[in-house]
Design a protein around this motif. Structure first.
Motif, PDB file in Angstrom:
ATOM      1  N   THR A   1      42.064 -24.566  39.767  1.00 51.70           N
ATOM      2  CA  THR A   1      42.626 -23.471  40.553  1.00 51.70           C
ATOM      3  C   THR A   1      43.643 -24.002  41.556  1.00 51.70           C
ATOM      4  O   THR A   1      44.745 -23.462  41.697  1.00 51.70           O
ATOM      5  CB  THR A   1      41.512 -22.692  41.288  1.00 51.70           C
ATOM      6  OG1 THR A   1      40.586 -22.196  40.324  1.00 51.70           O
ATOM      7  CG2 THR A   1      42.078 -21.526  42.072  1.00 51.70           C
TER       8      THR A   1
ATOM      9  N   VAL B   1      37.413 -25.487  40.534  1.00 47.75           N
ATOM     10  CA  VAL B   1      38.074 -25.645  41.837  1.00 47.75           C
ATOM     11  C   VAL B   1      39.333 -26.482  41.683  1.00 47.75           C
ATOM     12  O   VAL B   1      40.408 -26.114  42.167  1.00 47.75           O
ATOM     13  CB  VAL B   1      37.116 -26.291  42.861  1.00 47.75           C
ATOM     14  CG1 VAL B   1      37.850 -26.600  44.160  1.00 47.75           C
ATOM     15  CG2 VAL B   1      35.930 -25.385  43.131  1.00 47.75           C
TER      16      VAL B   1
ATOM     17  N   LEU C   1      34.065 -22.541  44.885  1.00 43.51           N
ATOM     18  CA  LEU C   1      35.374 -22.054  45.330  1.00 43.51           C
ATOM     19  C   LEU C   1      35.343 -21.672  46.807  1.00 43.51           C
ATOM     20  O   LEU C   1      36.253 -22.005  47.573  1.00 43.51           O
ATOM     21  CB  LEU C   1      35.806 -20.848  44.486  1.00 43.51           C
ATOM     22  CG  LEU C   1      36.277 -21.167  43.066  1.00 43.51           C
ATOM     23  CD1 LEU C   1      36.216 -19.906  42.191  1.00 43.51           C
ATOM     24  CD2 LEU C   1      37.694 -21.739  43.067  1.00 43.51           C
TER      25      LEU C   1
END
Length: 217
Positions: free
Chosen positions: A209, A206, A116
């Motif tokens: 998100t 990732v 992230l």
């Protein structure tokens, strides 16, 4: 090929192969040559981590390879993050991460954190064995865009519901996207507890998100 191009190529290859010392040395050299930290990040480190994720998804890389690549990247990030912050570059968003109460496993959580951060998120890690009220207080304090909850044990998975209920009772549920993950967790369980998404691995964490926050892939 210029030295700057050699540094970018070296950062990419050494991150891909999990060679932490050369990654740190090349990062330091790049900064000494006044290379833009964002160029080091977006032209070498992030592409390398994306390739690691791709190799993981097609079964050529496994968790150990992902971990050593993430560790190599984290060494570079320690150098670059303060410089990027100084430059005023805005993060993509803020991600709050923790392992639920009763669970002290953190390998998956830590791997997600590095991925992230590498993708451009500000990550706040509140650790392991995190109580529901700690999640709530951390959301109030840091105002994250997304919250990640990890559970490695079937016995701690029910904490997802407890945490989400606590966040709802605090009036914060509509302010954050909630992602869940961990070895025994499934999409079906994610739907049952009322989370916004389930990530089976760091790469998909990732991608999911970004998707949940409306950020282009």
């Amino acid at each position: 090929m210029s030295r700057e191009e050699e540094i970018l190529d070296g950062l990419y290859e050494n991150t891909l192969n999990g060679m932490a010392p050369p990654v740190v040395e090349l990062t330091k050299e790049g900064i000494a040559l006044n290379m833009d930290p964002m160029v080091l990040l977006f032209d070498a480190l992030i592409p390398a981590l994306e390739e690691v994720g791709r190799l993981f998804e097609i079964g050529e890389y496994f968790v150990p390879e992902m971990l050593i690549a993430a560790k190599a990247m984290s060494g570079a990030m320690e150098i670059l993050q303060p410089l990027i912050a100084e430059s005023g570059a805005e993060p993509l968003g803020t991600f709050l991460m923790g392992t639920v109460k009763g669970d002290i496993h953190d390998i998956g959580k830590n791997l997600c954190n590095v991925m992230l951060e590498g993708a451009g998120f500000k990550v706040i890690d509140i650790g392991v064995n995190v109580a529901p009220e700690t999640f709530v207080e951390a959301i109030k304090e840091h105002k994250p865009d997304a919250v990640g909850m990890s559970a490695f044990l079937t016995t701690t998975m029910p904490m997802f519901i407890t945490n989400i209920e606590a966040i709802e009772e605090a009036g914060l549920r509509d302010q954050v996207k909630i992602l869940v993950g961990g070895a025994p967790v499934t999409q079906e369980y994610c739907d049952t507890v009322g989370a916004d998404g389930f990530a089976p691995d760091a790469n998909s964490c990732v991608r999911l998100t970004k998707q949940l926050l409306g950020i282009p892939a």
